[in-house]
Design a protein around this motif. Structure first.
Motif, PDB file in Angstrom:
ATOM      1  N   VAL A 232      95.836  96.869  -3.677  1.00  0.00           N
ATOM      2  CA  VAL A 232      96.980  97.008  -2.773  1.00  0.00           C
ATOM      3  C   VAL A 232      98.238  97.293  -3.594  1.00  0.00           C
ATOM      4  O   VAL A 232      98.606  96.495  -4.467  1.00  0.00           O
ATOM      5  N   GLY A 233      98.859  98.412  -3.344  1.00  0.00           N
ATOM      6  CA  GLY A 233     100.134  98.726  -3.980  1.00  0.00           C
ATOM      7  C   GLY A 233     101.271  98.536  -2.998  1.00  0.00           C
ATOM      8  O   GLY A 233     101.083  98.662  -1.782  1.00  0.00           O
ATOM      9  N   ASN A 234     102.434  98.223  -3.516  1.00  0.00           N
ATOM     10  CA  ASN A 234     103.611  98.034  -2.661  1.00  0.00           C
ATOM     11  C   ASN A 234     104.563  99.214  -2.760  1.00  0.00           C
ATOM     12  O   ASN A 234     104.941  99.613  -3.861  1.00  0.00           O
ATOM     13  N   ALA A 235     104.934  99.748  -1.637  1.00  0.00           N
ATOM     14  CA  ALA A 235     106.029 100.710  -1.593  1.00  0.00           C
ATOM     15  C   ALA A 235     107.214  99.973  -0.998  1.00  0.00           C
ATOM     16  O   ALA A 235     107.508 100.083   0.198  1.00  0.00           O
ATOM     17  N   GLY A 236     107.861  99.162  -1.821  1.00  0.00           N
ATOM     18  CA  GLY A 236     108.950  98.312  -1.340  1.00  0.00           C
ATOM     19  C   GLY A 236     108.462  96.887  -1.149  1.00  0.00           C
ATOM     20  O   GLY A 236     107.913  96.563  -0.100  1.00  0.00           O
ATOM     21  N   THR A 237     108.646  96.038  -2.155  1.00  0.00           N
ATOM     22  CA  THR A 237     108.245  94.640  -1.986  1.00  0.00           C
ATOM     23  C   THR A 237     109.262  93.934  -1.099  1.00  0.00           C
ATOM     24  O   THR A 237     110.431  94.334  -1.028  1.00  0.00           O
ATOM     25  N   ALA A 265     105.619  98.806   4.335  1.00  0.00           N
ATOM     26  CA  ALA A 265     106.210  98.287   5.570  1.00  0.00           C
ATOM     27  C   ALA A 265     107.551  98.960   5.873  1.00  0.00           C
ATOM     28  O   ALA A 265     107.731  99.542   6.937  1.00  0.00           O
ATOM     29  N   PHE A 266     108.484  98.878   4.928  1.00  0.00           N
ATOM     30  CA  PHE A 266     109.727  99.638   5.118  1.00  0.00           C
ATOM     31  C   PHE A 266     109.784 100.834   4.174  1.00  0.00           C
ATOM     32  O   PHE A 266     110.201 101.922   4.553  1.00  0.00           O
ATOM     33  N   LYS A 295     111.259  99.134  11.477  1.00  0.00           N
ATOM     34  CA  LYS A 295     112.161  98.768  10.379  1.00  0.00           C
ATOM     35  C   LYS A 295     113.056  99.965  10.062  1.00  0.00           C
ATOM     36  O   LYS A 295     113.983 100.247  10.819  1.00  0.00           O
ATOM     37  N   TRP A 296     112.715 100.710   8.997  1.00  0.00           N
ATOM     38  CA  TRP A 296     113.654 101.732   8.544  1.00  0.00           C
ATOM     39  C   TRP A 296     113.611 102.992   9.406  1.00  0.00           C
ATOM     40  O   TRP A 296     114.410 103.908   9.204  1.00  0.00           O
ATOM     41  N   LEU A 297     112.696 103.050  10.360  1.00  0.00           N
ATOM     42  CA  LEU A 297     112.689 104.203  11.265  1.00  0.00           C
ATOM     43  C   LEU A 297     113.339 103.858  12.599  1.00  0.00           C
ATOM     44  O   LEU A 297     113.401 104.690  13.504  1.00  0.00           O
TER      45      LEU A 297
END
Lengths: 481, 481
Positions: A232-237, A265-266, A295-297
């Motif tokens: 699992v990689g994070n694009a924004g922790t 997630a965001f 969230k950011w959308l």
């Protein structure tokens, strides 16, 4: 039978709700960001279930007086707590229209199905995915991550795991950084894999996962006879907004035969921005991506999404049969594939409509610009806090999150932690702004997460000013005597 | 930044949407129940994601012309397919208001939390449950059943199952009737228990589970060294609306130490009716109950619920910690307990508001009356079909579902099955009414599920008339020559 006896009276009420709603949205700056729910409101909301109905006008009045004023506050320009989107008026209209249509998007052949397919295709295209990729809209990224873990489980153990369960299966093991959101651990729990089989690996100084650590952990698990299956990689922790080295993680996943899932997630939304996209390089190589529209959308709550590169694997994980959902070649029971075969739910709301309205109305360029602006604002806030001399920044500002604490020497750590948390609480109580708090490298920190298209520079100036006022007061009250 | 540049223009658009929506709801009878989505609409809904935005007026126009006319159809008085609620105007307003507030009901201390708590308390009280019972609103009963299976799993294996997973655990076994919805099987799959460990037991002539069969299966599983843990009873089976002998199942579950879960997707709502309540006797003894608000309680999609008698067990299954969600004693981060600790999602929409509006506006008496009326209508439809001489009833009419097929002798079974399915499809295509089809005792059947507060006796007369016209046509086209 439950329709209004007088449609014109209903129409008037609906217009009145629009009037109040537009004022509520337009005048948001004039209100406190948040205020506690009064005790008499809490008491009123403990009343028993009513046997007799009340006029819609009266129910609306109660809503307007006792519920509407006590919103979470995330629609306000100075709300930067946790990771909350701030919504849009267009999204609110869409949600009304979806409820008027009252479509069930579990499957079948009707308009809402094609709207959701379009939304999913938009994002598959964004990441350059093949036409047989799939996806589904869900409540949010917590559920999206769970679905991804379940699909990855099918990928590792085959479709037979659905019938057989895990008791005789190889023990699967996953890998993620310590900065990963707790919902990934919860996904391992719900899926029966056990959270102890999610290896939580330390992060570097910038809160990123080191692929070398993953490689070592995988080798060790293989030696133990376990079955590594998921990275699992994070694009924004969640704490600091860090982005794992996704491209290198994708390489590693490929070499080791692991399913590569990205929790975006965001952060995944930043891929819409040509300027920010390079930071996320590698996300497009994922086997699955989870992210939120709320969230950011800026779609209203709740709306998230999971995309799966191998759409057939998603279907193999969730498709089920029942005589009552037999597919037909014509009529309303046509329309294969049905979304029910790509997730847990057979009854599903039309949450795609608010996403569709949001993206059609604003376009990706304006949404990307709002995201870029939040990142610029985070850097500005960092500069303001550094300049103030009262605060120190405690994590790199990668995207839109700024973590900081009062810079006070000579205090016991737990006292500084208390002061930090108390500053966040008093700020919330002031109604001036909302930020939340977290723990960075073992110490409490205030955290401003600017996922808010309404925020202006002046709002951030006001935040720093208010904190400069509150912090000495808190220090005076909490400093050991 | 994403707010309207001109609020008055937005206000005008919102009023226009209200005008159209009220007309759409009021004039529903004048439209076809369902019509297929035209190919040019499907093509338009394959357009790429737009980089530039479009005015909200134009997006709304596109919605109004290409999406709104192709709703699922369940708002129409002559929609009786699958199990669909028909929604209410009050519910649609509530959904708009929830999106305007844009609350995230994962936790924290704000109005929406107290509304959801009230809704859950209403239904715990309905079943006479203790004050420490808990529950959570979810998308629907499929997810609610999954949550119940996960809580029951904790009940059997203890909280440690979350860390350890299932690979070293005792094999858990559950029991349900063959008439149980496929989502219970899916829940076993997602939870890692394996669907082969859900014992699917035959039903009696009235589609009910026989407790004696369960007792025998439990004994056999214990002999095999397996661990019986869960008994699922149905309050309204999906095909025929049968109700398992819940009281006797509760006795058995108690004697055998099984978790007793009731899937009451639509049927649990009948408990609101003093007249129908005796049919459901025993549901109130369940350890957990899953049901939908968007079916027989007429809230717009999606909204379901799981209630758990032992609230602490639900919390033990889902509560998780993260430094970024530390609870405080004051401020917005107060408000324990948080709903995030009772289910999978940390971000959650305010779906309680549409339930709250629905129940406050109509009251339980009117909702119960609508449910009773649907049951009366099902009996009336049964009588109409029997009187017609063209159809035979193929399952007992217990609640609001009538299963029937053309009564034609001398045909090969598969031909009669084809004719039956074709009748349902042609009815849908006619736009006159929608029913779905299923399999009863191995043979296809048409199925009218009257979960619709707008249906009148005249609508059912029209259904029978249309079927009497369509059936001979289908027979002529499909009868072997």
């Amino acid at each position: 039978m439950l329709d209004p006896a007088d449609w014109e009276k209903f129409r008037a009420l609906a217009h009145r709700a629009v009037e109040d709603a537009v004022d509520f949205m337009r005048d948001v700056r004039e209100r406190a960001v948040w205020e506690p729910v009064p005790e008499q409101v809490k008491a009123a909301l403990r009343a028993a279930m009513p046997e007799e109905g009340t006029s819609l006008e009266e129910v609306y009045r109660e809503f307007r007086e006792t519920i509407l004023p006590y919103a979470t506050g995330n629609v306000h320009p100075r709300f930067w707590g946790w990771v909350h989107g701030s919504g849009t008026p267009a999204g609110a209209i869409a949600e009304f229209l979806a409820a008027v249509m009252n479509s069930n998007v579990g499957g079948r052949d009707h308009g809402a199905v094609y709207v959701e397919r379009q939304v999913i295709r938009w994002f598959c295209d964004l990441f350059g995915w093949p036409s047989d990729a799939a996806g589904i809209l869900v409540t949010g990224t917590s559920t999206a991550n769970l679905l991804a873990v379940l699909v990855a489980r099918t990928g590792a153990l085959g479709r037979a795991v659905r019938e057989r369960g895990l008791s005789q299966a190889e023990q699967l093991v996953g890998y993620a950084s310590a900065a990963t959101h707790a919902c990934v651990r919860k996904a391992f729990e719900s899926a029966g894999l056990g959270s102890q089989h999610l290896r939580v690996l330390p992060v570097d100084h910038a809160h990123r996962l080191d692929p070398v650590r993953v490689a070592r952990a995988v080798a060790e698990d293989r030696r133990q006879g376990l079955r590594p299956f998921l990275l699992v990689g994070n694009a924004g922790t969640v704490d600091a907004g860090a982005i794992d080295p996704l491209d290198r993680l994708a390489d590693l996943a490929s070499e080791e035969g692991l399913w590569f899932h990205v929790d975006g997630a965001f952060g995944a939304a930043a891929y819409l921005s040509p300027q920010l996209r390079p930071k996320l390089r590698g996300i497009e190589r994922a086997d699955s991506i989870a992210f939120d529209f709320h969230k950011w959308l800026q779609a209203p709550y709740d709306a998230g999404c999971v995309l799966v590169r191998d759409g057939e694997m998603q279907r193999a994980t969730f498709a089920s049969e029942g005589p009552y959902i037999t597919r037909m070649e014509r009529g309303l029971a046509a329309g294969e594939p049905w979304f029910a075969d790509y997730g847990p739910d057979l009854s599903r709301g039309f949450r795609a409509l608010k996403v569709w309205f949001t993206i059609k109305t604003h376009g990706t360029a304006a949404l990307a610009r709002a995201i870029e602006r939040n990142c610029e604002q985070a850097r500005d806030l960092q500069a303001l806090l550094e300049r103030s001399g009262v605060f120190e920044i405690v994590a790199p500002v990668e995207l839109q999150i700024v973590c900081f604490r009062p810079s006070i020497s000579g205090l016991p750590p737990h006292t500084l932690d208390e002061i930090t948390d108390e500053c966040a609480v008093r700020l919330q109580e002031s109604g001036e702004a909302v930020i939340s708090s977290t723990t960075i490298s073992g110490r409490r920190a205030m955290r401003a997460c600017i996922t808010n298209h309404r925020t202006t520079s002046a709002d951030l100036d006001a935040l720093v000013e208010t904190l400069e006022r509150i912090t000495p007061e808190v220090l005076r009250d909490l400093r050991p005597r």
